[in-house]
Scaffold this active site. Structure first.
Site, mmCIF file in Angstrom:
data_model
loop_
_atom_site.group_PDB
_atom_site.id
_atom_site.type_symbol
_atom_site.label_atom_id
_atom_site.label_comp_id
_atom_site.label_asym_id
_atom_site.label_seq_id
_atom_site.Cartn_x
_atom_site.Cartn_y
_atom_site.Cartn_z
ATOM 1 N N HIS A 65 0.825 -1.213 0.000
ATOM 2 C CA HIS A 65 0.000 0.000 0.000
ATOM 3 C C HIS A 65 0.853 1.254 0.000
ATOM 4 O O HIS A 65 0.344 2.367 -0.111
ATOM 5 C CB HIS A 65 -0.944 0.017 1.210
ATOM 6 C CG HIS A 65 -0.237 -0.146 2.520
ATOM 7 N ND1 HIS A 65 0.297 0.914 3.204
ATOM 8 C CD2 HIS A 65 0.063 -1.248 3.250
ATOM 9 C CE1 HIS A 65 0.893 0.478 4.305
ATOM 10 N NE2 HIS A 65 0.763 -0.830 4.356
ATOM 11 N N HIS A 120 5.524 10.675 6.911
ATOM 12 C CA HIS A 120 5.470 10.207 8.301
ATOM 13 C C HIS A 120 6.802 9.575 8.681
ATOM 14 O O HIS A 120 7.216 8.585 8.068
ATOM 15 C CB HIS A 120 4.353 9.171 8.482
ATOM 16 C CG HIS A 120 2.981 9.750 8.432
ATOM 17 N ND1 HIS A 120 1.848 8.987 8.239
ATOM 18 C CD2 HIS A 120 2.557 11.043 8.564
ATOM 19 C CE1 HIS A 120 0.784 9.789 8.243
ATOM 20 N NE2 HIS A 120 1.188 11.029 8.437
ATOM 21 N N THR A 200 -2.542 5.390 11.263
ATOM 22 C CA THR A 200 -3.593 5.796 10.320
ATOM 23 C C THR A 200 -3.992 4.669 9.374
ATOM 24 O O THR A 200 -4.738 4.884 8.431
ATOM 25 C CB THR A 200 -3.152 7.021 9.492
ATOM 26 O OG1 THR A 200 -1.996 6.666 8.717
ATOM 27 C CG2 THR A 200 -2.822 8.205 10.394
#
Length: 261
Positions: A65, A120, A200
């Site tokens: 992903h 991130h 998240t």
């Protein structure tokens, strides 16, 4: 954790995550919309102390992903301290989130404004825990430094990362990625907002002290297109590009957002 049971499509995307991960509807979920007028300036917040050793950069991995740039976190060579943190947190990886067009892609938003992407930098509490996998589910286990990315001039610091994507184009591929200083990706001002939240994406543990930089960094439309060229499919499978991998903002549910500035 099997990554095949969740994703960002209509069948397995953020709206569906709560079926397998009930914490998706928890009280401390991330990302959030940061409402600047409601963020409280907290004079007790310290400046961030960031010390990254470029020698700890280890490899780049296509996780399906997204892709992770992995660091050697066996000792305190690349650490985040100060700010809202009581302990020293060790850098384990960084990754990005993006969208299928340049006008969205960030996870956090500021006064409803969506950015083109988000970086991130994931750190774990090495003062209290012995590994990232132990820390990931603990309330004080993780600190993630978030940097919003805005489409604009090309970002030369980002180019080394993007050029490495060709070597990990398909899911499961990994390649050496060494001698990189991730502080080159940070904005010049380290003013920040901070709040308590979660990962998240699944498993969505509520274990993250979020530190979101007030200032964004830029990247060009061409650089964004390079991110979207990553494939979520394995070698030999029909090519499926990762066009979008961001979760929408979640309800604040009474949490406080503090500002260092």
């Amino acid at each position: 954790m099997a990554s095949a049971d969740w994703g960002y499509g209509s069948e397995n995307g953020p709206d569906q995550w709560s079926k397998l991960y009930p914490i998706a509807n928890g009280n401390n979920q991330s990302p959030i919309d940061i409402k600047t007028s409601e963020a409280n300036h907290d004079s007790s917040l310290k400046p961030l102390s960031i010390s990254y050793n470029p020698a700890t950069a280890k490899e780049i991995v296509n996780v399906g992903h997204s892709f992770h740039v992995i660091f050697d976190d066996s000792s305190n060579q690349s650490v985040l301290k100060g700010g809202p943190l009581a302990d020293s947190y060790r850098l384990t990886q960084f990754h990005f989130h993006w969208g299928n067009s340049n006008d969205h892609g960030s996870e956090h938003t500021v006064d409803g404004t969506r950015y083109s992407g988000e970086l991130h930098l994931v750190h774990w509490n090495s003062a209290k825990y012995s590994s990232a996998s132990e820390a990931i589910s603990k309330a004080d286990g993780l600190a993630i430094l978030g940097v919003l990315m805005k489409v604009g001039p090309a970002n030369p610091s980002l180019q080394k990362v993007l050029d490495a994507l060709n070597s990990v184009k398909t899911k499961g591929k990994r390649a050496p990625f060494t001698n990189f200083d991730p502080s080159s990706l940070l904005p010049s001002s380290l003013d920040y907002w901070t709040y308590f939240g979660s990962l998240t994406h699944p498993p969505l543990h509520e274990s993250v002290t979020w530190v979101i930089c007030k200032d964004s960094i830029s990247l060009s439309p061409e650089q964004l297109a390079q991110l979207r060229g990553l494939l979520s499919s394995a070698e030999g499978e029909p090519a499926v590009p990762v066009l979008s991998n961001h979760r929408p903002p979640q309800p604040l549910k009474g949490r406080t957002v503090r500002a260092s500035f």
